[in-house]
Design a protein around this motif. Structure first.
Motif, PDB file in Angstrom:
ATOM      1  N   PHE A 203       0.991  -1.447   0.799  1.00 49.88           N
ATOM      2  CA  PHE A 203       0.335   0.278  -0.168  1.00 49.88           C
ATOM      3  C   PHE A 203       1.135   1.260   0.286  1.00 49.88           C
ATOM      4  O   PHE A 203       0.333   1.974  -0.402  1.00 49.88           O
ATOM      5  CB  PHE A 203      -1.128   0.119   1.101  1.00 49.88           C
ATOM      6  CG  PHE A 203      -1.904   1.061   1.341  1.00 49.88           C
ATOM      7  CD1 PHE A 203      -2.988   0.860   0.467  1.00 49.88           C
ATOM      8  CD2 PHE A 203      -1.191   2.287   2.107  1.00 49.88           C
ATOM      9  CE1 PHE A 203      -4.393   1.751   0.681  1.00 49.88           C
ATOM     10  CE2 PHE A 203      -2.472   3.287   1.864  1.00 49.88           C
ATOM     11  CZ  PHE A 203      -3.887   3.062   1.157  1.00 49.88           C
ATOM     12  N   SER A 204       1.490   1.282   0.846  1.00 49.43           N
ATOM     13  CA  SER A 204       2.915   2.505   0.972  1.00 49.43           C
ATOM     14  C   SER A 204       3.337   2.685  -0.248  1.00 49.43           C
ATOM     15  O   SER A 204       3.407   3.879  -1.182  1.00 49.43           O
ATOM     16  CB  SER A 204       3.312   2.459   2.653  1.00 49.43           C
ATOM     17  OG  SER A 204       3.096   2.255   3.690  1.00 49.43           O
ATOM     18  N   LEU A 205       4.463   1.399  -0.790  1.00 42.42           N
ATOM     19  CA  LEU A 205       4.618   2.056  -1.428  1.00 42.42           C
ATOM     20  C   LEU A 205       4.470   1.960  -3.407  1.00 42.42           C
ATOM     21  O   LEU A 205       4.990   3.269  -3.756  1.00 42.42           O
ATOM     22  CB  LEU A 205       5.804   0.717  -1.505  1.00 42.42           C
ATOM     23  CG  LEU A 205       7.118  -0.050  -1.050  1.00 42.42           C
ATOM     24  CD1 LEU A 205       7.436  -1.011  -1.536  1.00 42.42           C
ATOM     25  CD2 LEU A 205       8.221   1.452  -0.923  1.00 42.42           C
ATOM     26  N   THR A 206       3.396   1.197  -3.494  1.00 43.66           N
ATOM     27  CA  THR A 206       2.196   2.332  -4.554  1.00 43.66           C
ATOM     28  C   THR A 206       1.661   3.798  -4.601  1.00 43.66           C
ATOM     29  O   THR A 206       1.910   4.812  -5.886  1.00 43.66           O
ATOM     30  CB  THR A 206       0.926   1.060  -4.763  1.00 43.66           C
ATOM     31  OG1 THR A 206       1.203  -0.619  -4.815  1.00 43.66           O
ATOM     32  CG2 THR A 206       0.026   1.702  -5.479  1.00 43.66           C
ATOM     33  N   LEU A 207       1.432   4.262  -3.192  1.00 45.68           N
ATOM     34  CA  LEU A 207       1.267   5.827  -2.767  1.00 45.68           C
ATOM     35  C   LEU A 207       2.366   5.850  -3.437  1.00 45.68           C
ATOM     36  O   LEU A 207       2.385   7.127  -3.749  1.00 45.68           O
ATOM     37  CB  LEU A 207       1.400   5.371  -1.922  1.00 45.68           C
ATOM     38  CG  LEU A 207       0.961   6.553  -1.093  1.00 45.68           C
ATOM     39  CD1 LEU A 207      -0.069   7.999  -1.544  1.00 45.68           C
ATOM     40  CD2 LEU A 207       0.865   7.088   0.554  1.00 45.68           C
ATOM     41  N   SER A 208       3.523   5.610  -3.027  1.00 51.94           N
ATOM     42  CA  SER A 208       4.937   6.622  -2.772  1.00 51.94           C
ATOM     43  C   SER A 208       5.504   6.910  -4.829  1.00 51.94           C
ATOM     44  O   SER A 208       5.746   7.580  -5.009  1.00 51.94           O
ATOM     45  CB  SER A 208       5.759   6.520  -1.998  1.00 51.94           C
ATOM     46  OG  SER A 208       5.490   7.513  -0.633  1.00 51.94           O
ATOM     47  N   TYR A 268       8.810   9.354   4.632  1.00 55.83           N
ATOM     48  CA  TYR A 268       8.112   8.007   5.929  1.00 55.83           C
ATOM     49  C   TYR A 268       7.311   7.515   5.410  1.00 55.83           C
ATOM     50  O   TYR A 268       7.893   6.286   6.355  1.00 55.83           O
ATOM     51  CB  TYR A 268       7.689   9.391   6.597  1.00 55.83           C
ATOM     52  CG  TYR A 268       6.574   8.654   7.878  1.00 55.83           C
ATOM     53  CD1 TYR A 268       7.095   8.427   8.602  1.00 55.83           C
ATOM     54  CD2 TYR A 268       5.121   8.112   7.158  1.00 55.83           C
ATOM     55  CE1 TYR A 268       6.244   7.955  10.035  1.00 55.83           C
ATOM     56  CE2 TYR A 268       4.216   7.511   8.160  1.00 55.83           C
ATOM     57  CZ  TYR A 268       4.828   7.139   9.570  1.00 55.83           C
ATOM     58  OH  TYR A 268       3.719   6.763  10.418  1.00 55.83           O
ATOM     59  N   VAL A 269       7.002   7.254   4.139  1.00 52.69           N
ATOM     60  CA  VAL A 269       5.772   5.966   3.630  1.00 52.69           C
ATOM     61  C   VAL A 269       6.543   5.145   3.758  1.00 52.69           C
ATOM     62  O   VAL A 269       7.016   3.793   3.547  1.00 52.69           O
ATOM     63  CB  VAL A 269       5.337   6.710   2.288  1.00 52.69           C
ATOM     64  CG1 VAL A 269       4.398   5.453   2.014  1.00 52.69           C
ATOM     65  CG2 VAL A 269       3.844   7.486   2.765  1.00 52.69           C
ATOM     66  N   VAL A 270       8.074   5.067   2.406  1.00 56.13           N
ATOM     67  CA  VAL A 270       9.124   4.390   2.444  1.00 56.13           C
ATOM     68  C   VAL A 270       9.385   3.739   3.413  1.00 56.13           C
ATOM     69  O   VAL A 270       9.812   2.469   3.160  1.00 56.13           O
ATOM     70  CB  VAL A 270       9.942   5.340   1.006  1.00 56.13           C
ATOM     71  CG1 VAL A 270      11.408   3.664   0.616  1.00 56.13           C
ATOM     72  CG2 VAL A 270       9.343   5.294  -0.011  1.00 56.13           C
ATOM     73  N   THR A 271      10.116   4.229   4.370  1.00 56.53           N
ATOM     74  CA  THR A 271      10.991   4.237   5.259  1.00 56.53           C
ATOM     75  C   THR A 271       9.840   3.529   6.105  1.00 56.53           C
ATOM     76  O   THR A 271      10.052   2.381   6.681  1.00 56.53           O
ATOM     77  CB  THR A 271      11.136   5.379   6.219  1.00 56.53           C
ATOM     78  OG1 THR A 271      11.852   6.066   5.964  1.00 56.53           O
ATOM     79  CG2 THR A 271      12.072   4.828   8.013  1.00 56.53           C
TER      80      THR A 271
END
Length: 348
Positions: A203-208, A268-271
């Motif tokens: 979810f996070s990686l798709t967003l970024s 932050y999201v990728v971390t």
């Protein structure tokens, strides 16, 4: 929308005891963040409304940049109207008292704004690239039909990519303190911490990747080619070329501000995603720092919705004159479009 160490939807007591780290907010957060959000709300609401009215007034004089600016303002406005809820949440120390439906809608509008803004800015960038680098050969690519098709694609794709937020965001009640939070909930698809981590990372990686990295790379490539052409074929001593250099300065400001606003949030999201995939080992102090600074990164990303009208409208001298005319500041009206408009922004 606040990712915390209590985001897991299973065996919360076990998760709460996994560390002795202190994740209590900085005292400044509860008072400082709401004030900034209120300023963003006021400036963003008024700025984007002025832009929309200006675009509507000049709708007969079709210009591709103006159409993109109007759609960008509409996308920003859709998120800004939800901002009072964010103010209340920070004042209540991130507790959620607005129900499940509002939890899903606020997050949907945030992600929808992130994707739409990124895609529209990419369309604007590519349009400027065609207008400046391929001004003669790209006329057939910059018609009303192509612009409308790109807008439809940007809005549709943004909506589809934001649908998971309607599915996976929900409210969760902390049994110990009886407090309710709006947070990610992957219980529909995950039955273990490992599966939860994989879904959260995806979810996070798709967003970024789609909401920042790819659009940013496209913009950098396009602006790099624009800068290369300008440095190679234009003479700074010529008055006409000086206006083109001013255009390059505007482009640089646009890229720098977009990056400065959005990059901290996506870092932050990728971390968090790398941590969930066990690809990043962090100590307690680093985890505490990341979690406590997230509200500030989120606020900075939200500020981009406030700054967009000023960057993509008011830096265009013709559009600024039209906005000032809407506010009846006639003495600021532009007397000569050709003499004041940076070359390239005045091209259709």
């Amino acid at each position: 929308m606040e990712p915390t160490n209590s985001d897991y939807n299973y065996d919360y007591e076990e998760m709460e005891n996994y560390t002795t780290c202190d994740f209590s907010d900085w005292p400044l957060t509860a008072s400082f963040i709401p004030v900034i959000f209120i300023l963003i709300f006021i400036l963003g609401l008024t700025g984007n409304i002025v832009v929309l009215f200006t675009v509507w007034r000049v709708r007969a004089k079709w210009r591709a940049p103006t159409i993109y600016i109007g759609n960008l303002a509409l996308a920003d406005l859709a998120y800004i109207i939800m901002m009072p809820v964010q103010v209340a949440v920070f004042i209540m120390h991130r507790q959620w008292r607005f129900g499940v439906v509002m939890c899903k809608m606020v997050n949907f509008m945030f992600f929808f704004s992130v994707f739409t803004s990124a895609f529209l800015l990419t369309c604007m960038t590519f349009d400027r690239y065609l207008a400046i680098v391929h001004s003669l050969s790209s006329t057939h690519l910059r018609t009303r039909g192509h612009v409308r098709a790109s807008l439809a694609a940007a809005w549709t794709l943004s909506g589809l990519l934001s649908v998971p937020s309607l599915v996976f965001f929900s409210t969760w009640q902390h049994l110990g303190s009886n407090q309710t939070f709006c947070t990610l909930d992957f219980s529909l698809v995950a039955t273990s911490r490992q599966q939860w981590g994989l879904w959260h990372a995806g979810f996070s990686l798709t967003l970024s990747a789609l909401g920042f990295l790819l659009p940013f790379l496209v913009m950098m490539v396009c602006y790099g080619l624009i800068g290369y052409i300008m440095m190679r074929h234009f003479n700074i001593r010529h008055k006409e070329d000086q206006r083109k250099w001013r255009l390059l300065r505007i482009i640089t400001i646009v890229v720098v501000v977009f990056t400065a606003c959005c990059m901290p949030y996506h870092v932050y999201v990728v971390t968090a995603a790398l941590y969930e995939l066990d690809l990043l080992l962090v100590v307690c102090s680093f985890e505490r720092f990341v979690l406590l600074t997230f509200p500030y990164a989120f606020t900075l990303a939200s500020a981009n919705s406030c700054l967009n009208p000023f960057l993509y409208a008011f830096l265009d001298l013709r559009f600024r004159s039209q906005c000032l005319g809407l506010l009846h500041l006639k003495r600021f009206r532009q007397t000569s479009t050709k003499s004041s408009m940076p070359a390239g922004l005045n091209q259709r």
